[in-house]
Design an enzyme around this catalytic site. Structure first.
Site, PDB file in Angstrom:
ATOM      1  CG  PHE A   1     -39.510  18.712  70.088  1.00  0.00           C
ATOM      2  CD1 PHE A   1     -38.959  18.387  69.180  1.00  0.00           C
ATOM      3  CD2 PHE A   1     -38.932  19.219  71.055  1.00  0.00           C
ATOM      4  CE1 PHE A   1     -37.389  17.244  69.717  1.00  0.00           C
ATOM      5  CE2 PHE A   1     -37.738  18.650  71.584  1.00  0.00           C
ATOM      6  CZ  PHE A   1     -36.917  18.121  70.487  1.00  0.00           C
ATOM      7  CD  GLN A   2     -38.050  15.704  73.088  1.00  0.00           C
ATOM      8  OE1 GLN A   2     -38.096  16.509  74.104  1.00  0.00           O
ATOM      9  NE2 GLN A   2     -36.508  15.084  73.013  1.00  0.00           N
TER      10      GLN A   2
ATOM     11  CD  GLU B   1     -34.668   8.752  78.819  1.00  0.00           C
ATOM     12  OE1 GLU B   1     -34.182   9.786  79.182  1.00  0.00           O
ATOM     13  OE2 GLU B   1     -33.553   8.124  78.081  1.00  0.00           O
TER      14      GLU B   1
ATOM     15  CG  MET C   1     -30.803 -19.065  75.957  1.00  0.00           C
ATOM     16  SD  MET C   1     -30.088 -20.400  77.263  1.00  0.00           S
ATOM     17  CE  MET C   1     -30.310 -19.968  78.509  1.00  0.00           C
TER      18      MET C   1
ATOM     19  CE  LYS D   1     -41.621  24.034  80.638  1.00  0.00           C
ATOM     20  NZ  LYS D   1     -40.138  24.720  79.555  1.00  0.00           N
TER      21      LYS D   1
END
Length: 562
Positions: free
Chosen positions: A116-117, A54, A476, A166
């Site tokens: 969930f999630q 993602e 760096m 959803k």
């Protein structure tokens, strides 16, 4: 008899609304709560580009936006899918990049139950978005999409998040409400500067050592041509931020280079010594001022032009404040100039030329080093090539030595400094402009933060050329430990690095090893002749440093130059 269905599924209404906004591509990664939308995508002309993480899809949307000026769109599922987008959202927020970020969410009946999630992605991202929406009624989707795109691209651009439960996406037979926007509290500032335009023109006519200081706002406003006209008409030298690179082409006689931490000596001296600083589309961040703003441009009257009133006088005290679009304001000042005497800058340019002659960006041309690699790349690839970078030493070598001539041909994570940005940004840029050449310049540390996106390149047959400056360390960080921590090196060795050419070849991407000065040019020529993606792995010394560099806590004229 069953009732005739006249409406559409929520997901279809969403996609239709995106089409109305001109969306042609979404960068995304699916999940369970998004399945209604992914099913509807099969019947939509909108292209979906499947990333491998993602964070990759949001960086790709960011790269797409930077090289087009359009709003980038990305999509992630609920829970970890949404939280994986957070770094990219912050990156867009700090660099003022317009994105619409779509996130899946658990059904509305489950919100707040720790299902969930489920995460409160709106709460998590509130400080790094311009606005957020939780859609509870699919009939609102056309209005919300229209508002989101308007907010993302107007004023100071930035990311807008839309959270999509959803059940909202799955609901059938939806007849949408009107898409008329309802933005009573949203205000775009500007065009309330009566008298200030003439005040700027007067200050310019009275100046002897003016400097134009150009930032990302010049790029956002499409003000490059006006800036060039302004510089040439007034004779003012121009310095840029990292975000402002390309606003005046490298090689233009008025350009002194980048200012700040790794700026040119001439640019830093000029800002310190000028008597008038006209700052356009900048926020005076600490990578330029190197600390408190009260030690920056202390000899100058400061004019600050910016679309965001919050930035005015936030860091550096300003004498004239103008809130507005950079292009419109510069055009108005140009229109006012004929009524005033132009500044006499002959003596100023004598001093600037002396500084430039005495403080060039020199490097050893007889051995393989990153500065030579960048200049060779510029000669072969050309200024019209799109360059994306990751974050680190290589980012600064590109800024100092690559001949960028068009600001929309350059994409880098500037405000956030997110390693792993460059590869997915190159993907977004290549998707956006398939006929143009795209080159990623990266380091072995940054590259491994998004290396899985080689799969996205392979799946979409993208001809991206990857220039990997491989020094086996976090360069760096090593440089700062060398210069400021007594060479006490801690956790910077990347001893587990793979053979990157073999990794590329495992994805079906051509790889080229470069270990000597003599092979650099031929490797680039070979890479650009090849029709597909190529990785050029160039071994450089871990002892290479990015110079000049301003020491921590010092004013910008106190630079380490060798």
């Amino acid at each position: 008899m069953s009732e005739e269905k006249t409406g559409l599924k929520g997901a279809t209404i969403l996609l239709n609304a995106l089409q109305q906004e001109g969306v042609d591509v979404i960068f995304g990664y699916p999940g369970g709560v998004l399945l209604p939308l992914y099913d509807a995508l099969l019947d939509s002309p909108i292209r979906h580009v499947l990333g491998r993480h993602e964070q990759g899809v949001v960086f790709a949307a960011d790269g797409y936006s930077r090289v087009t000026g359009k709003v980038g769109v990305c999509l992630g599922t609920s829970g970890p899918g949404a939280t994986n987008l957070v770094t990219g959202i912050a990156n867009a927020f700090l660099d003022s990049i317009p994105l619409v970020v779509l996130t899946g969410q658990v059904p509305t009946s489950s919100i707040g139950s720790d299902s969930f999630q489920e995460v409160d992605i709106i709460g998590i991202t509130m400080p790094i978005t311009k606005h957020s929406y939780l859609v509870k009624d699919p009939r609102d989707l056309p209005r919300i999409i229209k508002e989101a795109f308007y907010i993302a691209r107007t004023g100071r651009p930035g990311p807008v998040l839309i959270d999509l439960p959803k059940d909202v996406l799955a609901e059938e037979n939806v007849v949408p409400f009107s898409n008329e926007m309802k933005l009573k509290g949203y205000k775009i500032f500007g065009r309330d500067n009566n008298g200030k335009i003439e005040e700027v023109a007067r200050a310019l006519s009275e100046a002897h050592r003016p400097v134009l200081y150009a930032g990302g706002g010049v790029v956002t406003a499409g003000a490059e041509s006006v800036l060039k006209q302004f510089a040439e008409k007034t004779g003012a030298p121009v310095v840029t931020t990292l975000m402002g690179i390309g606003s005046l082409p490298l090689g233009h006689p008025n350009l002194l280079g980048m200012v700040g931490l790794h700026g040119t000596v001439t640019a830093n001296y000029a800002v310190n010594d000028c008597d008038l600083l006209i700052a356009v589309g900048v926020r005076f961040d600490d990578r330029v001022t190197n600390g408190p703003g009260d030690r920056f441009a202390t000899n100058a009257k400061v004019i600050h032009i910016d679309i965001d009133p919050v930035e005015i006088s936030k860091v550096v005290r300003t004498d004239i404040q103008i809130v507005g679009d950079a292009r419109q304001v510069l055009e108005e000042i140009l229109e006012a100039l004929p009524g005033f005497v132009l500044p006499d800058v002959a003596d100023w340019w004598d001093q600037l030329r002396e500084w430039k002659e005495n403080h060039t960006l020199n490097y050893d041309k007889d051995r393989l080093n990153p500065q030579m690699v960048m200049e060779c790349l510029g000669e072969i690839a050309g200024g019209e090539t799109i360059i994306t970078t990751d974050v680190g030493q290589h980012q600064m070598w590109v800024a100092q030595h690559y001949p960028t001539v068009n600001p929309r041909n350059y994409a880098s994570s500037c405000g956030l400094g997110a390693m792993g940005y460059g590869l997915p940004a190159a993907i977004g840029a290549q998707i956006a402009r398939p006929e143009d050449r795209v080159v990623l310049v990266t380091g072995d540390g940054s590259f491994q933060m998004s290396i899985q996106e080689l799969g996205t390149i392979a799946q979409n047959n993208l001809p991206i050329k990857i220039v990997l400056l491989n020094n086996g360390v976090l360069g760096m960080v090593r440089q700062m430990q060398k210069l400021f921590y007594g060479e006490r090196y801690s956790q910077i060795q990347l001893q587990g690095n793979p053979d990157f050419v073999k990794v590329a070849e495992a994805y079906g991407i051509r790889g080229i090893h470069v270990n000597s000065l003599e092979n650099v040019r031929s490797a680039f020529e070979e890479a650009f002749k090849h029709p597909g993606a190529v990785l050029v792995d160039i071994k450089i010394s871990e002892h290479e440093n990015v110079l000049p560099m301003v020491s921590p806590g010092k004013v910008i004229t106190e630079m380490i130059v060798r």
